[in-house]
Design a protein around this motif. Structure first.
Motif, PDB file in Angstrom:
ATOM      1  N   CYS A 119       0.833  -1.212   0.000  1.00 33.55           N
ATOM      2  CA  CYS A 119       0.000   0.000   0.000  1.00 33.55           C
ATOM      3  C   CYS A 119       0.863   1.256   0.000  1.00 33.55           C
ATOM      4  O   CYS A 119       0.608   2.203  -0.741  1.00 33.55           O
ATOM      5  CB  CYS A 119      -0.946   0.011   1.194  1.00 33.55           C
ATOM      6  N   ARG A 123       1.108   4.065  -3.014  1.00 33.77           N
ATOM      7  CA  ARG A 123       0.725   5.445  -2.709  1.00 33.77           C
ATOM      8  C   ARG A 123       1.906   6.400  -2.859  1.00 33.77           C
ATOM      9  O   ARG A 123       1.830   7.411  -3.555  1.00 33.77           O
ATOM     10  CB  ARG A 123       0.162   5.523  -1.277  1.00 33.77           C
ATOM     11  N   TYR A 130      -6.282   6.375  -3.287  1.00 31.81           N
ATOM     12  CA  TYR A 130      -6.791   5.314  -2.410  1.00 31.81           C
ATOM     13  C   TYR A 130      -7.712   4.342  -3.151  1.00 31.81           C
ATOM     14  O   TYR A 130      -7.676   3.143  -2.924  1.00 31.81           O
ATOM     15  CB  TYR A 130      -7.512   5.917  -1.208  1.00 31.81           C
ATOM     16  N   GLU A 141     -11.190   1.133   0.791  1.00 29.81           N
ATOM     17  CA  GLU A 141     -10.358   2.334   0.889  1.00 29.81           C
ATOM     18  C   GLU A 141      -9.944   2.584   2.333  1.00 29.81           C
ATOM     19  O   GLU A 141      -8.824   3.038   2.584  1.00 29.81           O
ATOM     20  CB  GLU A 141     -11.108   3.546   0.337  1.00 29.81           C
ATOM     21  N   LYS A 145      -6.141   3.077   3.755  1.00 30.08           N
ATOM     22  CA  LYS A 145      -5.706   4.209   4.569  1.00 30.08           C
ATOM     23  C   LYS A 145      -5.075   3.752   5.881  1.00 30.08           C
ATOM     24  O   LYS A 145      -4.047   4.285   6.304  1.00 30.08           O
ATOM     25  CB  LYS A 145      -6.890   5.141   4.854  1.00 30.08           C
TER      26      LYS A 145
END
Length: 163
Positions: A119, A123, A130, A141, A145
């Protein structure tokens, strides 16, 4: 009609960076990307039904890389092979310091759980949002996060403990 040169080949750099983050070895990452591209091209007739070819390709690459790592079950090497700094740093001390910092961050990322590492990579290194990460990783999502938050928090904590 899907074209290898125009649709699949332009994805190779993104796929390579992801594969390198997962396999931690340049040669293995190259193999994973090649295998991914072969898989994509062999499924070219059914790819018309795929909504987002890039997200699908990244998912295939991620799964292929994870399978490769599981099969290999070997040690890892540093990611700094072939990586260079931005041209802005002229001072040799700054270059050495930045390279050492990069090595340190890469070693800390190796200690993260796979989902957090993937992730964070998508990112922070691939610039995905997301929603795109959630599609690629097959999670919500909110889960994306949380994984990114935890990964960043762990790295910050370990970096502050070393200073």
């Amino acid at each position: 009609m899907l074209s290898f040169r125009n649709d699949i080949l332009p994805l190779k750099d993104k796929l390579f960076r992801l594969a390198l983050r997962i396999t931690m070895q340049r040669e293995d990452a190259e193999d994973v990307v090649q295998e991914t591209m072969i898989k994509l091209w062999s499924r070219r007739e059914s790819l018309d039904t795929v909504g987002n070819l890039e997200a699908f390709a990244i998912t295939v690459c991620r799964n292929t890389a994870l399978d490769h790592v599981k099969r290999a079950a070997s040690g890892t090497v540093s990611l700094d092979e072939g990586m260079t700094l931005r041209e802005g740093s002229v001072n040799p001390y700054d270059k050495i310091y930045a390279q050492e910092s990069l090595r340190h961050v890469n070693s800390l990322m190796l200690q993260l759980p796979e989902k957090q590492r993937a992730c964070m990579h998508l990112r922070d290194f691939e610039g995905k949002n997301y929603r795109e990460i959630a599609d690629i990783m097959q999670m919500t999502e909110d889960q994306v996060k949380v994984n990114i938050f935890r990964a960043r928090k762990a790295i910050k904590s370990k970096m502050s403990n070393c200073q």
